[in-house]
Design an enzyme around this catalytic site. Sequence first.
Site, PDB file in Angstrom:
ATOM      1  N   LYS A   1       0.558  -1.502   0.042  1.00  0.00           N
ATOM      2  CA  LYS A   1      -0.205  -0.516   0.479  1.00  0.00           C
ATOM      3  C   LYS A   1       0.572   1.542  -0.291  1.00  0.00           C
ATOM      4  O   LYS A   1       2.210   1.753   0.732  1.00  0.00           O
ATOM      5  CB  LYS A   1      -0.969   0.160   1.149  1.00  0.00           C
ATOM      6  CG  LYS A   1      -1.459  -1.334   1.293  1.00  0.00           C
ATOM      7  CD  LYS A   1      -2.397  -1.579   2.498  1.00  0.00           C
ATOM      8  CE  LYS A   1      -3.988  -2.088   2.508  1.00  0.00           C
ATOM      9  NZ  LYS A   1      -4.793  -1.811   3.825  1.00  0.00           N
TER      10      LYS A   1
ATOM     11  N   TYR B   1     -12.323  -2.520  -3.253  1.00  0.00           N
ATOM     12  CA  TYR B   1     -12.456  -2.603  -1.919  1.00  0.00           C
ATOM     13  C   TYR B   1     -14.741  -1.878  -2.195  1.00  0.00           C
ATOM     14  O   TYR B   1     -15.114  -2.345  -0.680  1.00  0.00           O
ATOM     15  CB  TYR B   1     -12.561  -1.055  -1.534  1.00  0.00           C
ATOM     16  CG  TYR B   1     -11.329  -0.880  -0.870  1.00  0.00           C
ATOM     17  CD1 TYR B   1     -10.562  -1.919   0.043  1.00  0.00           C
ATOM     18  CD2 TYR B   1     -10.157  -0.389  -0.958  1.00  0.00           C
ATOM     19  CE1 TYR B   1      -8.984  -2.417   0.455  1.00  0.00           C
ATOM     20  CE2 TYR B   1      -9.143  -0.553  -0.725  1.00  0.00           C
ATOM     21  CZ  TYR B   1      -9.147  -1.390   0.533  1.00  0.00           C
ATOM     22  OH  TYR B   1      -7.195  -1.937   0.593  1.00  0.00           O
TER      23      TYR B   1
ATOM     24  N   PHE C   1     -15.755   3.592   6.528  1.00  0.00           N
ATOM     25  CA  PHE C   1     -14.537   3.588   6.448  1.00  0.00           C
ATOM     26  C   PHE C   1     -14.137   3.787   5.124  1.00  0.00           C
ATOM     27  O   PHE C   1     -12.800   3.332   4.669  1.00  0.00           O
ATOM     28  CB  PHE C   1     -13.557   3.094   7.431  1.00  0.00           C
ATOM     29  CG  PHE C   1     -13.754   1.534   7.419  1.00  0.00           C
ATOM     30  CD1 PHE C   1     -12.823   0.950   6.737  1.00  0.00           C
ATOM     31  CD2 PHE C   1     -14.391   0.460   8.556  1.00  0.00           C
ATOM     32  CE1 PHE C   1     -12.833  -0.680   6.235  1.00  0.00           C
ATOM     33  CE2 PHE C   1     -14.665  -0.573   8.292  1.00  0.00           C
ATOM     34  CZ  PHE C   1     -13.303  -1.133   7.188  1.00  0.00           C
TER      35      PHE C   1
ATOM     36  N   ARG D   1      -1.334 -14.909   3.761  1.00  0.00           N
ATOM     37  CA  ARG D   1      -2.533 -13.883   5.019  1.00  0.00           C
ATOM     38  C   ARG D   1      -1.304 -13.926   6.953  1.00  0.00           C
ATOM     39  O   ARG D   1      -1.195 -13.053   7.155  1.00  0.00           O
ATOM     40  CB  ARG D   1      -3.874 -14.485   5.291  1.00  0.00           C
ATOM     41  CG  ARG D   1      -4.708 -14.096   4.142  1.00  0.00           C
ATOM     42  CD  ARG D   1      -5.322 -13.266   3.625  1.00  0.00           C
ATOM     43  NE  ARG D   1      -6.073 -12.955   5.437  1.00  0.00           N
ATOM     44  CZ  ARG D   1      -6.925 -12.358   4.912  1.00  0.00           C
ATOM     45  NH1 ARG D   1      -6.636 -10.310   4.046  1.00  0.00           N
ATOM     46  NH2 ARG D   1      -7.562 -11.954   5.791  1.00  0.00           N
TER      47      ARG D   1
ATOM     48  N   THR E   1      -5.132  -7.424  10.916  1.00  0.00           N
ATOM     49  CA  THR E   1      -5.527  -6.822  10.665  1.00  0.00           C
ATOM     50  C   THR E   1      -5.017  -5.639  11.161  1.00  0.00           C
ATOM     51  O   THR E   1      -4.812  -4.830  11.433  1.00  0.00           O
ATOM     52  CB  THR E   1      -6.922  -6.425  10.005  1.00  0.00           C
ATOM     53  OG1 THR E   1      -7.175  -7.393   8.557  1.00  0.00           O
ATOM     54  CG2 THR E   1      -7.352  -5.196   9.433  1.00  0.00           C
TER      55      THR E   1
ATOM     56  N   ARG F   1       3.153  -6.680   8.757  1.00  0.00           N
ATOM     57  CA  ARG F   1       1.857  -5.775   9.726  1.00  0.00           C
ATOM     58  C   ARG F   1       2.510  -6.147  11.396  1.00  0.00           C
ATOM     59  O   ARG F   1       3.054  -4.825  11.701  1.00  0.00           O
ATOM     60  CB  ARG F   1       0.688  -5.879  10.097  1.00  0.00           C
ATOM     61  CG  ARG F   1       0.271  -5.669   8.094  1.00  0.00           C
ATOM     62  CD  ARG F   1      -1.455  -6.311   8.268  1.00  0.00           C
ATOM     63  NE  ARG F   1      -1.883  -6.303   7.337  1.00  0.00           N
ATOM     64  CZ  ARG F   1      -3.126  -6.119   6.691  1.00  0.00           C
ATOM     65  NH1 ARG F   1      -3.695  -7.331   7.471  1.00  0.00           N
ATOM     66  NH2 ARG F   1      -3.351  -6.351   5.487  1.00  0.00           N
TER      67      ARG F   1
ATOM     68  N   ASN G   1      -1.390  -0.024   6.872  1.00  0.00           N
ATOM     69  CA  ASN G   1      -1.169  -1.356   7.577  1.00  0.00           C
ATOM     70  C   ASN G   1       0.040  -1.614   6.219  1.00  0.00           C
ATOM     71  O   ASN G   1      -0.565  -3.428   6.016  1.00  0.00           O
ATOM     72  CB  ASN G   1      -1.988  -2.066   7.779  1.00  0.00           C
ATOM     73  CG  ASN G   1      -3.001  -2.817   6.901  1.00  0.00           C
ATOM     74  OD1 ASN G   1      -3.082  -2.002   5.450  1.00  0.00           O
ATOM     75  ND2 ASN G   1      -3.909  -3.224   7.508  1.00  0.00           N
TER      76      ASN G   1
ATOM     77  N   HIS H   1      -1.697  -5.270   1.298  1.00  0.00           N
ATOM     78  CA  HIS H   1      -3.048  -5.460   1.331  1.00  0.00           C
ATOM     79  C   HIS H   1      -2.901  -7.482   0.747  1.00  0.00           C
ATOM     80  O   HIS H   1      -2.191  -7.656  -0.001  1.00  0.00           O
ATOM     81  CB  HIS H   1      -4.041  -4.874   0.036  1.00  0.00           C
ATOM     82  CG  HIS H   1      -5.074  -6.632  -0.033  1.00  0.00           C
ATOM     83  ND1 HIS H   1      -6.286  -6.255   0.446  1.00  0.00           N
ATOM     84  CD2 HIS H   1      -5.243  -6.813  -1.837  1.00  0.00           C
ATOM     85  CE1 HIS H   1      -7.290  -7.132  -0.180  1.00  0.00           C
ATOM     86  NE2 HIS H   1      -7.121  -7.857  -1.116  1.00  0.00           N
TER      87      HIS H   1
ATOM     88  N   GLU I   1      -9.708 -11.024  -8.395  1.00  0.00           N
ATOM     89  CA  GLU I   1      -8.333  -9.548  -7.843  1.00  0.00           C
ATOM     90  C   GLU I   1      -7.117  -9.367  -8.454  1.00  0.00           C
ATOM     91  O   GLU I   1      -7.013  -8.872  -9.416  1.00  0.00           O
ATOM     92  CB  GLU I   1      -7.739  -9.263  -6.186  1.00  0.00           C
ATOM     93  CG  GLU I   1      -8.339  -9.191  -4.760  1.00  0.00           C
ATOM     94  CD  GLU I   1      -8.834  -8.745  -3.677  1.00  0.00           C
ATOM     95  OE1 GLU I   1      -7.806  -9.397  -3.744  1.00  0.00           O
ATOM     96  OE2 GLU I   1      -9.293  -8.911  -2.699  1.00  0.00           O
TER      97      GLU I   1
HETATM   98  P1  PCG Z   1      -7.689  -4.576   3.235  1.00  0.00           P
HETATM   99  O1  PCG Z   1      -6.486  -4.004   2.801  1.00  0.00           O
HETATM  100  O2  PCG Z   1      -6.628  -6.123   3.814  1.00  0.00           O
HETATM  101  O3  PCG Z   1      -8.472  -4.950   3.300  1.00  0.00           O
HETATM  102  C1  PCG Z   1      -9.998  -4.075   4.137  1.00  0.00           C
HETATM  103  C2  PCG Z   1      -9.149  -3.161   4.740  1.00  0.00           C
HETATM  104  O4  PCG Z   1     -10.384  -2.536   5.454  1.00  0.00           O
HETATM  105  C3  PCG Z   1      -8.021  -3.687   5.718  1.00  0.00           C
HETATM  106  O5  PCG Z   1      -6.880  -4.434   4.815  1.00  0.00           O
HETATM  107  C4  PCG Z   1      -7.595  -2.149   6.650  1.00  0.00           C
HETATM  108  O6  PCG Z   1      -6.651  -1.635   6.204  1.00  0.00           O
HETATM  109  C5  PCG Z   1      -8.708  -1.388   7.165  1.00  0.00           C
HETATM  110  N1  PCG Z   1      -9.804  -1.382   7.188  1.00  0.00           N
HETATM  111  C6  PCG Z   1     -10.709  -2.740   8.095  1.00  0.00           C
HETATM  112  N2  PCG Z   1     -10.676  -1.340   9.270  1.00  0.00           N
HETATM  113  C7  PCG Z   1     -10.739  -0.225   9.258  1.00  0.00           C
HETATM  114  C8  PCG Z   1     -10.889   0.688  10.223  1.00  0.00           C
HETATM  115  O7  PCG Z   1     -12.134   0.409  11.222  1.00  0.00           O
HETATM  116  N3  PCG Z   1     -10.821   1.646   9.519  1.00  0.00           N
HETATM  117  C9  PCG Z   1      -9.930   2.508   8.405  1.00  0.00           C
HETATM  118  N4  PCG Z   1      -9.665   3.423   8.148  1.00  0.00           N
HETATM  119  N5  PCG Z   1      -9.655   1.316   7.849  1.00  0.00           N
HETATM  120  C10 PCG Z   1      -9.916  -0.198   8.150  1.00  0.00           C
END
Ligand code: PCG
Length: 138
Positions: free
Chosen positions: A11, A51, A59, A87, A93, A104, A114, A117, A128
């Site tokens: 990212k 997404y 969010f 993963r 996450t 991470r 983070n 992805h 994807e």
């Molecule tokens: P990813 O890219 O694996 O797929 C979904 C993303 O949603 C996840 O990484 C997180 O970075 C993001 N995400 C999940 N929960 C939250 C949240 O509460 N706030 C924000 N800003 N991002 C979130």
Amino acid sequence: MAIEKTFLMVKPDGVKRQVIGDIIDRFERRGFVLRGAKLMNVPRELAEKHYEEHKEKPFFNELVDFITSGPVFAMVWEGENIIKLARVMMGATKPEEAQPGTIRGDYAVTISENVIHGSDSPSSAEREIKLWFNDELV
Ligand code: PCG
């Protein structure tokens, strides 16, 4: 367990912090094979499609703003059971659940910025890879 392909993406925060090389190194050391890669800016439409399962989440806009905020490094990797294993290598996450030693767990402290992805299932990997790479794989 069959050979699988998965979609991984460094990212914008990971690209800025110059950890692309470390991330590639981790997957190569594990024995996985890189099948496609590109450094690119993400059109908003592509980010929204990527997404789309989070469309209703509070969010969603923040997510799309972040992923379009600077270049990403999109990749397709191949190997035995790679969807699940990638993963595990990425880490959880939620920052408080991401173990040290994972990507991470080593680099990220927030849920949104983070670093990486990865596809979460065979069906999302297929979707994807098509979305980001069309027929560009070797
Ligand atoms: P990813 O890219 O694996 O797929 C979904 C993303 O949603 C996840 O990484 C997180 O970075 C993001 N995400 C999940 N929960 C939250 C949240 O509460 N706030 C924000 N800003 N991002 C979130």
